[in-house]
Write a protein that holds these residues in place. Structure first.
Motif, PDB file in Angstrom:
ATOM      1  N   GLN A  99      61.769  59.523   5.016  1.00  0.00           N
ATOM      2  CA  GLN A  99      60.321  59.729   5.076  1.00  0.00           C
ATOM      3  C   GLN A  99      59.936  60.534   6.314  1.00  0.00           C
ATOM      4  OE1 GLN A  99      58.001  56.118   5.054  1.00  0.00           O
ATOM      5  NE2 GLN A  99      56.098  57.219   4.757  1.00  0.00           N
ATOM      6  N   MET A 100      60.707  60.383   7.385  1.00  0.00           N
ATOM      7  CA  MET A 100      60.430  61.107   8.628  1.00  0.00           C
ATOM      8  C   MET A 100      61.215  62.420   8.707  1.00  0.00           C
ATOM      9  SD  MET A 100      60.139  57.938  11.240  1.00  0.00           S
ATOM     10  CE  MET A 100      59.073  58.821  12.360  1.00  0.00           C
ATOM     11  N   VAL A 138      60.840  46.419  22.752  1.00  0.00           N
ATOM     12  CA  VAL A 138      60.403  46.829  21.422  1.00  0.00           C
ATOM     13  C   VAL A 138      59.832  48.237  21.571  1.00  0.00           C
ATOM     14  CG1 VAL A 138      58.090  45.790  21.581  1.00  0.00           C
ATOM     15  CG2 VAL A 138      59.136  46.165  19.347  1.00  0.00           C
ATOM     16  N   THR A 139      60.214  49.116  20.638  1.00  0.00           N
ATOM     17  CA  THR A 139      59.807  50.510  20.708  1.00  0.00           C
ATOM     18  C   THR A 139      59.167  50.914  19.389  1.00  0.00           C
ATOM     19  OG1 THR A 139      61.592  50.977  22.262  1.00  0.00           O
ATOM     20  CG2 THR A 139      60.649  52.867  21.122  1.00  0.00           C
ATOM     21  N   THR A 140      58.092  51.702  19.484  1.00  0.00           N
ATOM     22  CA  THR A 140      57.358  52.125  18.292  1.00  0.00           C
ATOM     23  C   THR A 140      57.338  53.639  18.111  1.00  0.00           C
ATOM     24  OG1 THR A 140      55.285  52.114  19.527  1.00  0.00           O
ATOM     25  CG2 THR A 140      55.849  50.094  18.342  1.00  0.00           C
ATOM     26  N   SER A 141      57.966  54.389  18.994  1.00  0.00           N
ATOM     27  CA  SER A 141      57.896  55.854  18.914  1.00  0.00           C
ATOM     28  C   SER A 141      59.034  56.448  18.085  1.00  0.00           C
ATOM     29  CB  SER A 141      57.875  56.458  20.315  1.00  0.00           C
ATOM     30  OG  SER A 141      58.914  55.941  21.108  1.00  0.00           O
ATOM     31  N   ALA A 161      69.465  57.917  14.602  1.00  0.00           N
ATOM     32  CA  ALA A 161      70.034  58.740  13.532  1.00  0.00           C
ATOM     33  C   ALA A 161      71.161  59.626  14.060  1.00  0.00           C
ATOM     34  CB  ALA A 161      68.938  59.588  12.886  1.00  0.00           C
ATOM     35  N   ALA A 162      71.069  60.039  15.322  1.00  0.00           N
ATOM     36  CA  ALA A 162      72.089  60.891  15.936  1.00  0.00           C
ATOM     37  C   ALA A 162      73.226  60.077  16.559  1.00  0.00           C
ATOM     38  CB  ALA A 162      71.443  61.776  17.000  1.00  0.00           C
ATOM     39  N   GLY A 163      73.158  58.757  16.442  1.00  0.00           N
ATOM     40  CA  GLY A 163      74.190  57.902  17.022  1.00  0.00           C
ATOM     41  C   GLY A 163      74.037  57.705  18.518  1.00  0.00           C
TER      42      GLY A 163
END
Length: 189
Positions: free
Chosen positions: A59-60, A107-110, A118-120
């Motif tokens: 989705q992103m 906790v992170t929301t960005s 995704a890049a490991g």
């Protein structure tokens, strides 16, 4: 007269008592991210959504070559703002929108944390949830007085290494309780 602020439960589990049958909290375990005199915010850690991490990445418009990460479950963090994502993790990073809960948890929301994952290059251990659980000023304290929840120190093993369907019992076990042995009602002596 100054009112006494509550002892913070940030970094603690809230473990639903059997009498709490309201979805999504029934047999729920919430990780408390923030708690002060204005209320509390937490993420349910054992309620499965219909999405996988790969769905969120797609989705992103992000790609990921790690099949285990792509297939990782996305949880229902709570009934509030279910279109918003939250990543609960141990390692603190330099993400755009990250809140340090205590010395162990953030906790992170960005979006940048999802790009890194995704890049490991993201946190080694992380949980993604959509939505959050919120309590207004004094609400959580009242629910605790009403025997709606048990509390226990949050535990990495329960969050990251225990199957979803066992997290409720495992969290209650942290305080030496088998929740299936508890009555389905609350009482006061």
């Amino acid at each position: 007269m100054q009112t006494k602020s509550p002892q913070s439960l940030a970094g603690q589990f809230l473990i639903a008592m059997p009498s709490l049958t309201e979805p999504p909290f029934s047999r729920g375990v919430a990780f408390i991210c923030q708690h002060d005199e204005d209320g509390a915010v937490g993420l349910l850690i054992n309620q499965l959504s219909e999405y996988r991490f790969g769905d969120v990445l797609a989705q992103m418009k992000l790609s990921c070559n790690d099949p285990e990460l792509v297939d990782a479950p996305v949880l229902i963090g709570g009934p509030v703002q279910q279109e918003r994502g939250f990543v609960l993790h141990r390692e603190h990073g330099h993400w755009e929108s990250s809140y340090r809960i205590n010395g162990d948890w953030s906790v992170t929301t960005s979006r940048d944390i999802l790009v890194a994952m995704a890049a490991g290059e993201g946190p080694r251990l992380a949980l993604m949830a959509l939505g959050y659980s919120g309590w207004g000023a004094g609400q959580l304290e009242q629910e605790l007085k009403d025997n709606t929840w048990l509390t226990a120190e949050a535990n990495e093993r329960v969050i990251f290494h225990t199957p979803l369907e066992e997290r409720w019992s495992a969290a209650a076990g942290l305080v030496g309780i088998d929740p299936l042995q508890l009555p389905g009602y609350a009482g006061h002596a």
